[in-house]
Design a protein around this motif. Structure first.
Motif, PDB file in Angstrom:
ATOM      1  N   UNK A 186      35.931  27.502  32.265  1.00 41.12           N
ATOM      2  CA  UNK A 186      37.582  28.090  32.494  1.00 41.12           C
ATOM      3  C   UNK A 186      37.393  29.715  31.541  1.00 41.12           C
ATOM      4  N   UNK A 187      37.190  30.524  33.285  1.00 36.72           N
ATOM      5  CA  UNK A 187      37.608  31.764  32.698  1.00 36.72           C
ATOM      6  C   UNK A 187      37.869  32.280  34.311  1.00 36.72           C
ATOM      7  N   UNK A 188      38.992  33.053  34.649  1.00 32.89           N
ATOM      8  CA  UNK A 188      39.730  33.979  35.501  1.00 32.89           C
ATOM      9  C   UNK A 188      39.374  35.602  35.967  1.00 32.89           C
ATOM     10  N   UNK A 189      38.914  35.903  36.486  1.00 33.65           N
ATOM     11  CA  UNK A 189      38.672  37.646  36.733  1.00 33.65           C
ATOM     12  C   UNK A 189      39.216  38.420  37.871  1.00 33.65           C
ATOM     13  N   UNK A 190      39.904  39.476  37.024  1.00 31.37           N
ATOM     14  CA  UNK A 190      40.439  39.485  38.454  1.00 31.37           C
ATOM     15  C   UNK A 190      39.847  41.054  39.170  1.00 31.37           C
ATOM     16  N   UNK A 191      39.305  41.103  40.181  1.00 32.64           N
ATOM     17  CA  UNK A 191      38.759  42.582  40.279  1.00 32.64           C
ATOM     18  C   UNK A 191      39.641  43.493  41.426  1.00 32.64           C
ATOM     19  N   UNK A 192      38.734  44.609  40.331  1.00 33.02           N
ATOM     20  CA  UNK A 192      39.422  45.482  40.870  1.00 33.02           C
ATOM     21  C   UNK A 192      38.500  47.230  41.450  1.00 33.02           C
ATOM     22  N   UNK A 232      36.666  42.983  29.582  1.00 33.46           N
ATOM     23  CA  UNK A 232      38.295  42.346  29.507  1.00 33.46           C
ATOM     24  C   UNK A 232      38.897  41.875  30.857  1.00 33.46           C
ATOM     25  N   UNK A 233      38.000  40.650  31.303  1.00 28.62           N
ATOM     26  CA  UNK A 233      38.535  39.771  31.792  1.00 28.62           C
ATOM     27  C   UNK A 233      38.990  40.417  34.156  1.00 28.62           C
ATOM     28  N   UNK A 234      37.864  41.397  34.357  1.00 22.79           N
ATOM     29  CA  UNK A 234      38.154  42.246  34.689  1.00 22.79           C
ATOM     30  C   UNK A 234      36.932  42.798  35.039  1.00 22.79           C
ATOM     31  N   UNK A 235      36.721  42.507  36.592  1.00 21.84           N
ATOM     32  CA  UNK A 235      35.077  42.916  37.520  1.00 21.84           C
ATOM     33  C   UNK A 235      35.697  44.223  38.614  1.00 21.84           C
ATOM     34  N   UNK A 236      34.891  45.165  37.853  1.00 24.43           N
ATOM     35  CA  UNK A 236      35.537  46.746  37.732  1.00 24.43           C
ATOM     36  C   UNK A 236      34.282  47.046  39.152  1.00 24.43           C
ATOM     37  N   UNK A 237      34.924  47.391  40.554  1.00 22.93           N
ATOM     38  CA  UNK A 237      33.444  47.431  41.439  1.00 22.93           C
ATOM     39  C   UNK A 237      33.405  48.549  42.009  1.00 22.93           C
ATOM     40  N   UNK A 238      32.503  49.969  41.977  1.00 19.28           N
ATOM     41  CA  UNK A 238      32.843  51.063  42.742  1.00 19.28           C
ATOM     42  C   UNK A 238      31.599  51.432  43.083  1.00 19.28           C
ATOM     43  N   UNK A 239      32.185  52.137  43.709  1.00 19.56           N
ATOM     44  CA  UNK A 239      30.660  52.838  44.562  1.00 19.56           C
ATOM     45  C   UNK A 239      31.859  53.584  46.212  1.00 19.56           C
ATOM     46  N   UNK A 240      31.046  54.434  46.944  1.00 26.00           N
ATOM     47  CA  UNK A 240      31.151  54.915  48.028  1.00 26.00           C
ATOM     48  C   UNK A 240      31.113  53.573  49.370  1.00 26.00           C
TER      49      UNK A 240
END
Length: 238
Positions: free
Chosen positions: A85-91, A107-115
């Motif tokens: 029952x989860x929905x995650x936005x991807x940033x 907070x319901x977000x998947x934050x993907x960072x890097x070069x």
């Protein structure tokens, strides 16, 4: 004009009482024969069942093509884990001063960072995160079901199998597929019950199915739904 028979393999089963036809993604058409069966009768039987065989092979062929992993054209903007029952936005955040790819969930977000956020590196991180969510979300559900119905499970594992939702080893270790996260809770529960019943019967005998039915009376309807459930899994997960 003689009709060509489809390719098939023969499997001898000392437990089988009658000849059976099986069509699976991995083996294709398989003829299961009991001990002492006259194999010369098989071609005639296959001709009688040619319509059923053709339909089954066509259905399996379509499923196999769908499950073949392909290049990822678009990175996901959201990940919906229906089972939990989860929905995650991807940033996505490009950070040139940071080597590698990093994933942070908050907070319901998947934050993907890097070069240089390449598709392969990002997908690897997302799949690692899916494995973690199976451990956090599906392992407890499995443990609760096992305790409730008094099944003895030795251990739980996470796998990314291509054609199995889950599996049970002879040592009573259950392996759960990350793709389960994209199924409805009802289907996930059925898969778990199915595999838990294998801790008592490592086969698909009548005794096994009676045990499944005692815990999930609607198993035939759910089993049929699983045949199409792969289509609910995002292509990047394969």
């Amino acid at each position: 004009m003689q009709t060509a028979l489809p390719d098939y393999r023969i499997r001898h089963s000392p437990k089988a009482k009658h000849l059976r036809l099986k069509v699976t993604r991995d083996e294709g058409l398989c003829v299961v024969v009991p001990r002492g069966y006259d194999e010369k009768k098989i071609p005639s039987l296959l001709k009688q069942k040619k319509v059923w065989i053709a339909d089954a092979l066509k259905r399996i062929g379509e499923t196999r093509r769908y499950l073949e992993p392909g290049p990822v054209k678009h990175l996901p903007e959201a990940v919906r884990l229906v089972a939990l029952g989860e929905t995650w936005s991807v940033i996505y955040r490009e950070e040139g001063n940071r080597s590698g790819v990093w994933l942070r969930a908050e907070n319901g977000k998947l934050i993907i960072s890097g070069s240089g956020l390449s598709g392969e590196a990002v997908i690897r991180k997302l799949k690692d995160w899916l494995r973690m969510r199976v451990r956090e979300g599906l392992f407890p559900i499995t443990g609760t079901l096992a305790a409730k119905h008094r099944f003895k499970v030795r251990g739980l594992l996470v796998k990314s199998q291509r054609t199995r939702w889950a599996s049970c080893s002879a040592q009573r270790n259950l392996s759960l597929n990350t793709k389960l996260l994209f199924l409805s809770p009802e289907l996930v529960r059925y898969v778990l019950v199915h595999e838990l019943c294998h801790t008592a019967h490592m086969n698909h005998s009548q005794e096994f199915w009676r045990l499944v039915a005692s815990h999930e009376p609607s198993y035939k309807v759910l089993d049929q739904a699983l045949r199409e459930a792969w289509k609910s899994v995002p292509q990047w997960v394969f």
